[in-house]
Scaffold this active site. Structure first.
Site, mmCIF file in Angstrom:
data_model
loop_
_atom_site.group_PDB
_atom_site.id
_atom_site.type_symbol
_atom_site.label_atom_id
_atom_site.label_comp_id
_atom_site.label_asym_id
_atom_site.label_seq_id
_atom_site.Cartn_x
_atom_site.Cartn_y
_atom_site.Cartn_z
ATOM 1 N N LEU A 188 0.828 -1.201 0.000
ATOM 2 C CA LEU A 188 0.000 0.000 0.000
ATOM 3 C C LEU A 188 0.865 1.254 0.000
ATOM 4 C CD1 LEU A 188 -2.765 1.355 0.149
ATOM 5 C CD2 LEU A 188 -2.641 1.156 2.649
ATOM 6 N N TYR A 189 1.984 1.202 0.732
ATOM 7 C CA TYR A 189 2.906 2.342 0.727
ATOM 8 C C TYR A 189 3.354 2.663 -0.695
ATOM 9 C CZ TYR A 189 7.334 4.854 1.203
ATOM 10 O OH TYR A 189 8.346 5.765 1.063
ATOM 11 N N ALA A 190 3.758 1.625 -1.437
ATOM 12 C CA ALA A 190 4.185 1.817 -2.829
ATOM 13 C C ALA A 190 3.051 2.366 -3.681
ATOM 14 C CB ALA A 190 4.687 0.493 -3.395
ATOM 15 N N THR B 289 0.581 4.268 -2.713
ATOM 16 C CA THR B 289 0.333 5.690 -2.426
ATOM 17 C C THR B 289 1.422 6.568 -3.048
ATOM 18 O OG1 THR B 289 1.493 5.583 -0.280
ATOM 19 C CG2 THR B 289 -0.887 5.185 -0.285
ATOM 20 N N LYS B 290 2.646 6.069 -3.104
ATOM 21 C CA LYS B 290 3.714 6.848 -3.740
ATOM 22 C C LYS B 290 3.527 6.892 -5.258
ATOM 23 C CE LYS B 290 6.227 8.414 -0.387
ATOM 24 N NZ LYS B 290 6.395 9.879 -0.205
#
Length: 496
Positions: free
Chosen positions: A255-257, A259-260
């Protein structure tokens, strides 16, 4: 017949002079003994004091976690809250953001109390640019470390406004007070695995917060140029190596990836519609002093020193996990290079007037290192063997391998990383043991040897003092003290 000369007076005089000499000698020896005794005590006290100062606690958790307990002594006028917007607050904001060199930048650094943000803020200020920080000091990791960075920046006259990206009124107020020429946007919810625990924090910070910042920037007049932190995580399941800006980034593994990657698409939109100049930087595993405690190199160091087991991942096909570890100083050079080459935004009052610059760059070290080698370097620097636990990488969003191709950043602004992993980790470990007041085993061995030497010196001084004391007792004929002294000598094993 003449009588012999009377020598009785001469004999008495000689006896008297001999008595005086003996008395003076005794007094001198007694005075010397007292002086030496006092000097010995003083030296012993000094040695104990030095030993105490240079023999700190051996655990990272002793003494309240670490030696540096940072408290917030600032008034609310300088830390936000009810004081924000007042005259004193505005004065501090203007002072911090005013450049000190000709044609210097006025930069708003979001996430200024973070790892990369604090280093970049310091570098910008040192070269004469104006810097104003913004940070919400959340508790994703120990906020005291962020406060410590804030204190360091404050010593260099860098003021950090405490606030959130989603506070549109606060952002608008900052732009009303300062006509920023640039924004270095580094604030974000970091970490791959934490997204499984608190996914909403990534949406709130990395997407909503970014959009909120862009909304305020697009309406500013003049519009600032924006450099912002993306991530190497956007390459996700990409298997081509080394990672190039031309490779696909539509397969995020976390999810971090995601959002980036969403941030990169949002940046494209605001560039296309509003003429904002936007440069995204894909960081590759940044490490170094003042780093993030959630990063492997950081908590490996802590656990090795505490004798705890560390988990080392291998891939599902039993290969070593590797990362393109990039030292913080190299990342800072890349950030400043991107700022220096950023063109002006072309919009005004929310309206685009001409095409604007849109860029994306990799910032890495170009030399992937297996995590096992990272641990070996730490073992050597800490002189402590790690308790390794090799396990298969869980499916939590981590990727097995990263490798940056930085040729585009080299061509456009001369980015060239120069710090290898052993050199960078040596600097990190030096900071870590100093900040947390920890000694490695090697340091403890040296300290133990030094203490033995100090004990030997102190023991030798006591022997000298004792010898002079016994001799003074013999010369003064003090049988009671002499007997006690001889008994003490026999007990301690002293000899002449």
């Amino acid at each position: 017949m003449a009588s012999p000369p009377d020598t009785s007076k001469t004999i008495k005089l000689e006896r008297y002079n001999s008595y005086l000499r003996k008395l003076n000698s005794t007094k001198l020896i007694n005075a010397s003994s007292k002086l030496l005794f006092r000097a010995t005590l003083l030296v012993a006290l000094i040695l104990v004091f030095i030993f105490t100062i240079n023999y700190p606690p051996l655990s990272a958790d002793s003494g309240g976690n670490h030696l540096h307990t940072h408290r917030n002594f600032m008034s609310s006028a300088f830390y936000g809250g009810s004081g924000q917007g007042g005259a004193a607050w505005e004065k501090q904001v203007r002072h911090s953001s005013t450049p000190r060199r000709p044609n210097g930048m006025s930069v708003l650094v979001t996430g200024a109390a973070g790892f990369v943000g604090s280093h970049c803020s310091m570098a910008l200020k040192k070269r004469g640019d104006g810097v104003l920080g913004l940070d919400n000091f959340n508790n994703y990791y120990d906020p005291s470390l962020k406060r410590a960075r804030q204190s360091l920046l404050l010593k260099h006259q860098i003021f950090i406004v405490e606030g959130d990206l989603n506070d549109a009124a606060l952002l608008s107020k900052l732009f009303d007070v300062v006509p920023f020429t640039h924004i270095l946007h580094l604030a974000a919810q970091a970490g791959v695995r934490y997204a499984m625990q608190n996914p909403q924090s990534y949406i709130s910070s990395n997407i909503a917060g970014f959009v909120n910042l862009l909304e305020v920037a697009k309406a500013a007049n003049p519009q600032p140029a924006i450099v912002w932190a993306s991530s190497s995580s956007v390459y996700g399941l990409n298997t081509e190596n080394p990672f190039s800006e031309l490779h696909r980034t539509d397969q995020p593994a976390s999810l971090y990836a995601a959002t980036k990657k969403a941030g990169e698409e949002i940046a494209h939109t605001y560039n296309h519609i509003y003429g904002l100049s936007l440069t995204g930087l894909r960081f590759f595993t940044v490490y170094g002093p003042w780093g993030r405690p959630d990063m492997a190199y950081f908590f490996f160091t802590k656990d090795i020193l505490q004798g705890k087991q560390i988990d080392i991942y291998k891939t599902h096909d039993a290969k070593e996990v590797a990362r393109d570890f990039t030292y913080i100083d190299d990342i800072v050079k890349g950030c400043l290079g991107a700022l220096d080459t950023a063109e002006k935004s072309t919009g005004s009052g929310g309206k685009k007037k001409a095409p604007a610059q849109l860029r994306i760059y990799n910032l890495g070290n170009t030399s992937p290192v297996p995590v096992g080698k990272l641990v070996s370097v730490l073992e050597n620097l800490l002189n402590t063997k790690a308790k390794k636990h090799i396990i298969t990488m869980p499916r939590n969003g981590d990727v097995p391998f990263t490798h940056a191709n930085v040729s585009l950043a080299l061509k456009d602004f001369g980015y060239k990383p120069s710090t290898d992993l052993p050199t960078g980790l040596r600097k990190f470990v030096k900071w870590y043991v100093g900040y947390y007041g920890i000694q490695s085993r090697r340091t403890r061995v040296l300290t133990d040897r030094n203490w033995v030497a100090l004990q030997f010196i102190g023991f030798a001084l006591i022997r000298v003092w004792y010898r002079l004391w016994i001799e003074s007792m013999i010369m003064t004929g003090s049988s009671r003290f002499l007997l006690n002294g001889l008994e003490l000598r026999s007990f301690l094993g002293f000899g002449f």
